[in-house]
Design a protein around this motif. Structure first.
Motif, short mmCIF file in Angstrom:
data_model
loop_
_atom_site.label_atom_id
_atom_site.label_comp_id
_atom_site.label_asym_id
_atom_site.label_seq_id
_atom_site.Cartn_x
_atom_site.Cartn_y
_atom_site.Cartn_z
N PHE A 102 23.06 27.70 97.43
CA PHE A 102 22.45 28.49 98.50
C PHE A 102 23.39 29.61 98.97
CE2 PHE A 102 20.78 24.21 98.71
CZ PHE A 102 19.41 24.43 98.77
N ASN A 103 22.78 30.73 99.35
CA ASN A 103 23.43 31.72 100.20
C ASN A 103 22.97 31.40 101.62
OD1 ASN A 103 24.32 32.88 97.85
ND2 ASN A 103 22.91 34.61 97.90
N PHE A 104 23.89 31.15 102.55
CA PHE A 104 23.44 30.77 103.88
C PHE A 104 24.37 31.36 104.95
CE2 PHE A 104 26.43 27.39 102.89
CZ PHE A 104 27.12 27.20 104.08
N THR A 105 23.82 31.36 106.19
CA THR A 105 24.56 31.88 107.34
C THR A 105 24.43 30.91 108.51
OG1 THR A 105 24.14 34.17 106.67
CG2 THR A 105 24.80 33.80 108.95
N PHE A 106 25.55 30.56 109.13
CA PHE A 106 25.56 29.87 110.42
C PHE A 106 25.95 30.92 111.47
CE2 PHE A 106 26.83 25.58 108.35
CZ PHE A 106 25.50 25.33 108.04
N LYS A 107 24.97 31.34 112.28
CA LYS A 107 25.23 32.41 113.26
C LYS A 107 25.16 31.85 114.68
CE LYS A 107 23.77 37.01 114.70
NZ LYS A 107 22.84 38.13 114.45
#
Length: 317
Positions: A102-107
Motif C-alpha cells: 500500500f501507499n498510505f498516509t497517516f495525517k
C-alpha cells in the motif's frame, strides 16, 4: 461516532468520504479507536462495519508485530504527517493471511488550538502494480540471461568456425598436393606409354637393337621405381587426408561447446554434436535438413544475418 463528528462539524465530509472509492479511515484518542471507515478500506481489511468503535489493534489483531500501531502513535505524539509507499501489510482476509502492498498516509487533524483530535488514514492498494513491475523486471532479467548465453554461444561458434577455417585450409593444401601427384603420375603414364610404343617399334629390329633393348629395360625399371615411389607418396597423402577427416569429425563430436557444420546456400546441416542438439532441443534427425527449416525462428535475427554474411563473404564473424 455520529455524535463525535457532528460535534466537530465534519459530518458532511464523512458522508463524502463514505461514498469515495479511496480507502479512508479515522482514528481518535491515543488508543486509536476506529471512528470512521468507508467501504473501500473495510474491503482492504477484510472486515465489516462492526469494527467501528473498536481500538485499531483489537479490530485488526493480525497487525500485531507490524509497524502500523507504532506509526500511529508516532503521528499522534509528533502531530506530523507520515507517508509511506509500497509498504507490505499482512491482513486476515476470510481466514487466510494475505500480504498486500500500500501507499498510505497517516495525517493528524488538529483543532483551532493546535490539539490533535483524530488521525485521517488514506490508502491505495498498489499490490498489482508492484507484481506487474516485478514480473517485468524478472522478464528483463531472464531476457538478459538469454542474451548473455547467446553471446557466449556465438563466441564459441566464432572460435569453432576459426578452427574449421584452419582445418579447411589444411584440407585444401592436401588436396592440392594430391592433385599435383596425380598430374605427375599422368605424365609418367604418358611417358611409359610412349616408351612402350618405342619398345614395340624397336622389337621389329630385335636382332639389331638387342643391346638398346637392354638399356630401355633398365630405363623402364628406373621409371617403374619412380612410379612406385610416387604411389607410396600418394598412399601416405591419402592416409593423412583420411586421418584429417577423422580428426575433423572427432573435433566436432568431442568439442565441449555446441557445433554444427552447414553446407550450401540452404545451410544444410551436415554435422552436429550433442552439445548443439541439446542447445536447440533437437535430435540427429536434423542432419540433412536446412537450418532455417529446423529453426525457423532464427530468420531475421542477428545471429542468422551474421551466418549468411559469413557464408557469402567467406570470412569468420
Amino acid at each position: 461516532m455520529t455524535h463525535f463528528f457532528s460535534a466537530l462539524g465534519v459530518e458532511p465530509l464523512l458522508k463524502i468520504l463514505q461514498q469515495s472509492g479511496d480507502p479512508t479511515a479515522m482514528y481518535t484518542g491515543p488508543e486509536f479507536t476506529i471512528q470512521f471507515a468507508n467501504n473501500a478500506i473495510l474491503a482492504i481489511w477484510g472486515k465489516d462495519e462492526s469494527v467501528i468503535g473498536h481500538r485499531f489493534e483489537n479490530a485488526l489483531p493480525e497487525i500485531k508485530g507490524q509497524p502500523f500501531a507504532d506509526l500511529l502513535k508516532q503521528v499522534w505524539e509528533s502531530k506530523e504527517i507520515y507517508e509511506a509507499n509500497e509498504m507490505p501489510a499482512t491482513l486476515d482476509i476470510h481466514g487466510e493471511p494475505i500480504t498486500s502492498y500500500f501507499n498510505f498516509t497517516f495525517k493528524p487533524i488538529l483543532n483551532k488550538e493546535g490539539d490533535i483530535y483524530c488521525i485521517l488514514h488514506t490508502a491505495k492498494d498498489v499490490t498489482e502494480l508492484i507484481r506487474t513491475r516485478d514480473a517485468v523486471l524478472e522478464k528483463e532479467r531472464k531476457e538478459e540471461e538469454i542474451k548473455k548465453e547467446l553471446r557466449a554461444s556465438n563466441e564459441g561458434l566464432r572460435s569453432n568456425n576459426q578452427e574449421l577455417y584452419t582445418l579447411n585450409k589444411e584440407y585444401t593444401v592436401t588436396n592440392e598436393k594430391l592433385g599435383a601427384s596425380n598430374k605427375i603420375i599422368q605424365d609418367l603414364n604418358l611417358q611409359i606409354k610412349k616408351e612402350n610404343n618405342e619398345l614395340l617399334s624397336g622389337n621389329r629390329k630385335f636382332q639389331d637393337d638387342i643391346t638398346n633393348l637392354g638399356d630401355l629395360n633398365k630405363n623402364l625399371a628406373s621409371r617403374n621405381q619412380e612410379l612406385k615411389d610416387l604411389n607410396d607418396t600418394i598412399t601416405q597423402l591419402n592416409n593423412k587426408l583420411s586421418e584429417s577427416d577423422i580428426s575433423f569429425t572427432n573435433l566436432i563430436d568431442q568439442a565441449p561447446v555446441a557445433i554444427m557444420l552447414l553446407k550450401g546456400d540452404d545451410f544444410v546441416i551436415t554435422m552436429i554434436n550433442d552439445a548443439m542438439l541439446a542447445l536447440i532441443e533437437k535430435d540427429y534427425s536434423v542432419i540433412g535438413k536446412s537450418l532455417f527449416e529446423v529453426l525457423p525462428e532464427l530468420k531475421g535475427q542477428p545471429a542468422a544475418e551474421m551466418l549468411i554474411k559469413t557464408y557469402r563473404m567467406g570470412t569468420p564473424n
